[in-house]
Design an enzyme around this catalytic site. Structure first.
Site, PDB file in Angstrom:
ATOM      1  N   GLY A  50       0.820  -1.220   0.000  1.00 52.32           N
ATOM      2  CA  GLY A  50       0.000   0.000   0.000  1.00 52.32           C
ATOM      3  C   GLY A  50       0.844   1.256   0.000  1.00 52.32           C
ATOM      4  O   GLY A  50       0.546   2.219   0.711  1.00 52.32           O
ATOM      5  N   ALA A  51       1.887   1.259  -0.847  1.00 50.70           N
ATOM      6  CA  ALA A  51       2.834   2.389  -0.844  1.00 50.70           C
ATOM      7  C   ALA A  51       2.405   3.507  -1.784  1.00 50.70           C
ATOM      8  O   ALA A  51       3.128   4.492  -1.924  1.00 50.70           O
ATOM      9  CB  ALA A  51       4.230   1.881  -1.224  1.00 50.70           C
ATOM     10  N   ASN A  52       1.244   3.373  -2.403  1.00 47.73           N
ATOM     11  CA  ASN A  52       0.822   4.368  -3.386  1.00 47.73           C
ATOM     12  C   ASN A  52      -0.035   5.482  -2.781  1.00 47.73           C
ATOM     13  O   ASN A  52      -0.847   6.099  -3.467  1.00 47.73           O
ATOM     14  CB  ASN A  52       0.046   3.710  -4.540  1.00 47.73           C
ATOM     15  CG  ASN A  52      -1.168   2.974  -4.043  1.00 47.73           C
ATOM     16  OD1 ASN A  52      -1.060   2.170  -3.133  1.00 47.73           O
ATOM     17  ND2 ASN A  52      -2.325   3.236  -4.610  1.00 47.73           N
ATOM     18  N   GLY A  54      -0.833   7.916   1.252  1.00 43.23           N
ATOM     19  CA  GLY A  54      -0.772   8.030   2.705  1.00 43.23           C
ATOM     20  C   GLY A  54       0.588   7.741   3.303  1.00 43.23           C
ATOM     21  O   GLY A  54       1.628   8.207   2.831  1.00 43.23           O
ATOM     22  N   GLY A  56       2.275   4.960   3.420  1.00 38.12           N
ATOM     23  CA  GLY A  56       3.157   4.084   2.634  1.00 38.12           C
ATOM     24  C   GLY A  56       4.046   4.872   1.695  1.00 38.12           C
ATOM     25  O   GLY A  56       5.236   4.542   1.527  1.00 38.12           O
ATOM     26  N   SER A 166      -3.230  -0.229  15.108  1.00 36.74           N
ATOM     27  CA  SER A 166      -3.897   1.073  15.261  1.00 36.74           C
ATOM     28  C   SER A 166      -4.392   1.266  16.684  1.00 36.74           C
ATOM     29  O   SER A 166      -4.699   0.292  17.391  1.00 36.74           O
ATOM     30  CB  SER A 166      -5.102   1.137  14.309  1.00 36.74           C
ATOM     31  OG  SER A 166      -5.879   2.286  14.571  1.00 36.74           O
ATOM     32  N   TYR A 193     -13.254  -2.944  11.713  1.00 35.29           N
ATOM     33  CA  TYR A 193     -11.920  -2.343  11.552  1.00 35.29           C
ATOM     34  C   TYR A 193     -11.109  -2.524  12.837  1.00 35.29           C
ATOM     35  O   TYR A 193      -9.940  -2.924  12.785  1.00 35.29           O
ATOM     36  CB  TYR A 193     -12.042  -0.851  11.219  1.00 35.29           C
ATOM     37  CG  TYR A 193     -10.685  -0.177  11.078  1.00 35.29           C
ATOM     38  CD1 TYR A 193      -9.839  -0.465  10.003  1.00 35.29           C
ATOM     39  CD2 TYR A 193     -10.228   0.743  12.022  1.00 35.29           C
ATOM     40  CE1 TYR A 193      -8.596   0.139   9.873  1.00 35.29           C
ATOM     41  CE2 TYR A 193      -8.985   1.361  11.899  1.00 35.29           C
ATOM     42  CZ  TYR A 193      -8.175   1.056  10.820  1.00 35.29           C
ATOM     43  OH  TYR A 193      -6.935   1.646  10.699  1.00 35.29           O
TER      44      TYR A 193
END
Ligand SMILES: NC(=O)c1ccc[n+]([C@@H]2O[C@H](COP(=O)([O-])OP(=O)(O)OC[C@H]3O[C@@H](n4cnc5c(N)ncnc54)[C@H](OP(=O)(O)O)[C@@H]3O)[C@@H](O)[C@H]2O)c1
Length: 321
Positions: A50-52, A54, A56, A166, A193
């Site tokens: 998920g580096a694309n 936020g 990441g 989290s 979540y």
């Protein structure tokens, strides 16, 4: 290539100041840790899920600036390529959809040996939906996807695994390991979540326990970023979200700071894997990286084992230490 990733301006952020009594890494009273302390990472390779966007993308940018090779493991390879093109350094993009075991296995099959896996990708508060494998999406993507990925890659990871949990895990009063797909109870997306993030935390701890018991030098870290107004909050549409989003801007910190706990655990040679690393100010929403508190439930070792067994069964990925 441009020098930096452009992140959204967050007008209401206050600049964090060191707080008296904040617990900084290593010892109480030490100066707050900053990414400038990251040792040279030349020759080391990191996989960031998920580096694309936020946290990441911030993590990727800092690691690349320190000389690391970074593989951005993303389901949206178009935005990943755009971000990679803006970062100076050795940054590559590979396709990974954590909601699809075929994609996870393909990514793992194509992956060479590397040093650090950062389990960063996540979704929050989605309306009920299922992954391609039929799991409730929040625990399917956030936990099961990363569980399968880590298990398939473990023999190629030289150093460590960092998994993002989290503060939201505090909102999970119990964990129904037998019904995380919500087949026998009402689906509440906030609770789903919270439970998925509790699973991230328990997984990271159980992985560390198993690595340590097997005599492995590899380490597993649980971290959390505090609160940062990223796209994580863009997918929620309840009336409460009109309050949540401005509130996160008010109490949280910029993504560049929210990534500190991940960067600390991923790069500092002496970081203690038995500590849950996260921001230490304002109920853990912001501030310098240090020891974070977690619920008694998250420390229940019997539950760690039950979750592990359930995760192996559901993903059909068996760990070998
Ligand atoms: N921001 C906070 O306040 C906060 C607080 C506590 C914990 N966290 C945790 O921090 C992590 C990063 O969140 P963020 O704030 O940076 O959120 P974000 O900006 O929404 O980034 C999440 C990333 O995960 C990716 N992703 C989602 N589903 C995926 C899938 N099926 N396969 C692969 N990648 C997927 C997204 O890709 P797409 O672009 O394709 O959607 C995106 O790149 C998450 O694990 C989150 O739970 C964040």
């Amino acid at each position: 290539m441009a020098n930096a990733i452009v992140t959204r301006p967050l007008a209401m952020h206050r600049q964090p100041r060191p707080l008296p009594g904040a617990i900084a890494p290593g010892s109480v009273g030490a100066m707050a840790w900053k990414p400038t302390e990251i040792p040279d990472q030349s020759g080391r390779t990191f996989v960031v899920t998920g580096a694309n966007g936020g946290l990441g993308s911030v993590t990727t940018e800092v690691l690349a600036a320190k000389g690391a090779t970074v593989i951005m493991a993303c389901r949206n390879t178009t935005t990943a390529q755009e971000i990679a093109a803006r970062i100076d350094g050795d940054v590559r993009v590979a396709e990974l959809d954590l909601s699809d075991s075929t994609s996870i296995r393909k990514f793992a099959d194509d992956c060479d040996a590397f040093d650090v896996l950062i389990n960063n990708a996540g979704v929050m508060n989605l309306p009920f939906s299922r992954t391609k494998d039929g799991f409730e999406a929040q625990w399917g993507i956030n936990h099961l996807g990363h569980f399968a990925l880590t298990g398939l890659l473990l023999d190629r990871i030289a150093d460590r695994v960092v998994t993002l949990a989290s503060i939201a895990h505090l909102m999970a009063p119990k964990l129904r390991v037998d019904d995380l797909d919500y087949e026998h109870r009402r689906y509440l997306r906030g609770l789903a979540y919270a439970q998925a993030k509790l699973c991230n935390l328990m997984f990271a701890r159980e992985l560390q326990r198993r690595l340590s018991d097997s005599g492995s030098a590899k380490r597993s870290y649980a971290v959390h970023p505090g609160a940062a107004a990223t796209d994580l909050f863009a997918h929620t549409e309840t009336p409460l979200d009109y309050v949540t989003k401005p509130f996160i801007r008010l109490v949280g910190h910029p993504p560049a700071m929210a990534a500190h706990s991940t960067l600390f655990a991923a790069t500092m040679p002496d970081a203690d894997p038995d500590v849950y690393w996260g921001p230490t100010r304002f109920f853990g929403t912001q501030g310098p990286v240090g020891k974070s508190s977690s619920t008694r439930l998250s420390k229940n070792k019997r539950l760690w084992e039950q979750l592990w067994a359930q995760s192996e069964q559901r993903t059909r990925v068996t760990y070998r230490f």
